[in-house]
Design an enzyme around this catalytic site. Structure first.
Site, PDB file in Angstrom:
ATOM      1  N   ARG B 219       8.262 -11.930 -40.127  1.00 52.32           N
ATOM      2  CA  ARG B 219       7.533 -12.975 -39.420  1.00 52.32           C
ATOM      3  C   ARG B 219       8.498 -14.090 -39.020  1.00 52.32           C
ATOM      4  O   ARG B 219       9.489 -14.355 -39.716  1.00 52.32           O
ATOM      5  CB  ARG B 219       6.428 -13.559 -40.317  1.00 52.32           C
ATOM      6  CG  ARG B 219       5.193 -12.684 -40.433  1.00 52.32           C
ATOM      7  CD  ARG B 219       4.434 -12.581 -39.088  1.00 52.32           C
ATOM      8  NE  ARG B 219       3.209 -11.791 -39.175  1.00 52.32           N
ATOM      9  CZ  ARG B 219       3.118 -10.491 -38.886  1.00 52.32           C
ATOM     10  NH1 ARG B 219       4.190  -9.830 -38.507  1.00 52.32           N
ATOM     11  NH2 ARG B 219       1.946  -9.875 -38.970  1.00 52.32           N
ATOM     12  N   GLU B 248       4.849 -17.214 -30.527  1.00 46.56           N
ATOM     13  CA  GLU B 248       4.809 -16.001 -29.717  1.00 46.56           C
ATOM     14  C   GLU B 248       3.645 -16.073 -28.730  1.00 46.56           C
ATOM     15  O   GLU B 248       2.577 -16.514 -29.114  1.00 46.56           O
ATOM     16  CB  GLU B 248       4.646 -14.765 -30.619  1.00 46.56           C
ATOM     17  CG  GLU B 248       5.804 -14.584 -31.573  1.00 46.56           C
ATOM     18  CD  GLU B 248       5.626 -13.400 -32.530  1.00 46.56           C
ATOM     19  OE1 GLU B 248       4.714 -12.578 -32.308  1.00 46.56           O
ATOM     20  OE2 GLU B 248       6.392 -13.315 -33.493  1.00 46.56           O
ATOM     21  N   HIS B 267       7.729  -8.575 -30.514  1.00 43.71           N
ATOM     22  CA  HIS B 267       6.775  -8.216 -31.573  1.00 43.71           C
ATOM     23  C   HIS B 267       6.256  -6.797 -31.344  1.00 43.71           C
ATOM     24  O   HIS B 267       5.052  -6.539 -31.427  1.00 43.71           O
ATOM     25  CB  HIS B 267       5.621  -9.227 -31.665  1.00 43.71           C
ATOM     26  CG  HIS B 267       5.034  -9.266 -33.056  1.00 43.71           C
ATOM     27  ND1 HIS B 267       4.643 -10.415 -33.694  1.00 43.71           N
ATOM     28  CD2 HIS B 267       4.801  -8.264 -33.949  1.00 43.71           C
ATOM     29  CE1 HIS B 267       4.175 -10.128 -34.901  1.00 43.71           C
ATOM     30  NE2 HIS B 267       4.273  -8.821 -35.077  1.00 43.71           N
TER      31      HIS B 267
END
Lengths: 304, 304
Positions: B219, B248, B267
């Protein structure tokens, strides 16, 4: 004392590792001499020295491929051993590095980054895919094992041997097209022998599905280069990665340099380390002084 | 009948796999209802539906990270399970694909090919290198195992757990800099919790050798982004690969887009497959109907 001649580009890089082993009755010589019994080095340098080594009993190659020593016009009255067990790990890193580069679309992500484009680019995975190995010797066995670690299915095509347990299904002889049918990846680790010429030809390439990737880390003679070019140009397969070629270095005007979806390296897939090769020599020398059969012996007839 | 609400972007992609399992006493509902006991889906969608699910007994997340459900102001009167065992293989392919891309100098070879330059470019290898894993849960354990297949040494930094046998040496608590010292690769798979904020800070980055590569697939909160930028700009480490970020999508004006030797994905390191996640649900549902404890339960306090 057994006289040893080291015939490599940088002989001291190898000699220091051999000296560390304190082998019994071993003496280094710097030049070919009549009473030299052992040569260790590159096959082409050993070939050039053969005439000056009338009492050669054993030659240990630092390469897997020993083509320069196989010509039937040459002496074959000594034991020839090649390098094995050294290249499997290096080849695995090369092959799976390139397969992952394609599946994970690393090149596309680099491009997206340049364009500042945040997007969920579809990428693939190795898991569940089928890899076909042309040749399953010690390198092929290593590739098979790594493929299983990635959750892949493994097919092997060999003359007859079925030594690696990691191969799910073996194919031989006229089963080549059956072997190729439905493969996601085709990887050749075949050596240059009279039987391996242009095995990767139009028929074999046509048997692959259009998303297939072909990798050659064996020898260049295995590929019909013009058939491969046609296959890539017509998108009959998705990509090829070649480390070896019919002629090396690849001539500057060779169309491979700019064939679409063809990626090349320069016979550098498995650049070996002197320490690893010295270990192979040391292991074999201990057998040699005990008069036991050496490991990794090459059959001059078979070529490997 | 147990009523199940599937809360994902494409619910039918999951529903078909669950239906194939012919689970007993299961009924799908299309919208939140008062008598719905089970939710399955993305944590943010589950969060948004919580108020309309007063009888929720169990929520199965399709993500590993469940941050949207952890806020202490929210209900925590149900069993929350997350997705495990699904992402390890995908993360391994991503991490080792990127490490091999760097070690095998695939980008350099592409450039050499463009320039028609045949040369023995030096490339490195994974074998013998040391990888440090920040976090060793189910994903870290998978990475550790794959690292061993490549002949690497493995260090793990965890709160206290030492579950994976593939880790050669564990570090905890204040041993973070000792853990980092001499690492060739540092890989974070840490979740977002109150304890993981900016663990990868200036001190940790300074403890790495200049040839080190940092990969973050956990993360984004784990990284002090400005410290990482400094480290890369000043060549204190060799490269970074980031799949996750503090914000993000990454804002268009973020300097990461053009930081030298920083490579990014979006991601997407481990985009999961509905079939795999349906399997996790199915396995847990069988336990649920038998009144047995579910697997992969999240501790709301710990956050994973």
């Amino acid at each position: 004392m057994h006289k040893l001649l080291v015939l490599t580009k940088y002989p001291n890089e190898y000699r220091i590792w051999i000296e560390k082993a304190n082998l019994p009755d071993l003496e280094f010589v710097s030049h070919p001499t009549a009473n030299c019994e052992i040569a260790f080095g590159e096959p082409n340098r050993i070939r050039d020295a053969l005439a000056a080594l009338p009492n050669l009993k054993w030659a240990q190659s630092i390469w897997a491929g020993v083509e320069p020593l196989l010509d039937i016009s040459m002496r074959q009255d000594y034991t020839l051993t090649n390098a094995r067990g050294v290249f499997g790990g290096l080849m695995s890193e090369f092959v799976f590095g390139h397969l992952l580069f394609h599946e994970k679309k690393i090149g596309l992500h680099l491009q997206m980054q340049k364009e500042k484009r945040w997007d969920h680019a579809d990428s693939g995975m190795l898991r569940g895919k089928t890899i076909g190995l042309l040749g399953v010797g010690s390198i092929g066995a290593h590739l098979a094992e790594m493929a299983k670690h990635f959750g892949m299915k493994v097919r092997g095509y060999t003359l007859g041997s079925e030594t690696s347990k990691q191969v799910d299904q073996y194919y031989h002889g006229d089963q080549l097209l059956e072997f190729a049918s439905g493969l996601d990846y085709l990887v050749s680790v075949l050596p240059r022998t009279k039987d391996t010429n242009k095995i990767v030809d139009e028929n074999l390439l046509n048997a692959l599905p259009p998303h297939a990737i072909f990798i050659n880390v064996g020898r260049g003679n295995v590929v019909d280069e013009s058939a491969l070019m046609d296959s890539l140009n017509q998108k009959k397969i998705a990509a090829a990665v070649l480390d070896v070629f019919e002629k090396e270095p690849l001539p500057e005007d060779h169309p491979f340099w700019s064939t679409p979806n063809l990626q090349m390296t320069f016979h550098t897939a498995a650049l070996s380390y002197p320490e690893d090769l010295a270990k192979v020599f040391i292991e074999n020398y201990r057998l040699f002084v005990q008069g036991k059969p050496l490991i990794y012996q090459v059959d001059f007839e078979q070529g490997y």
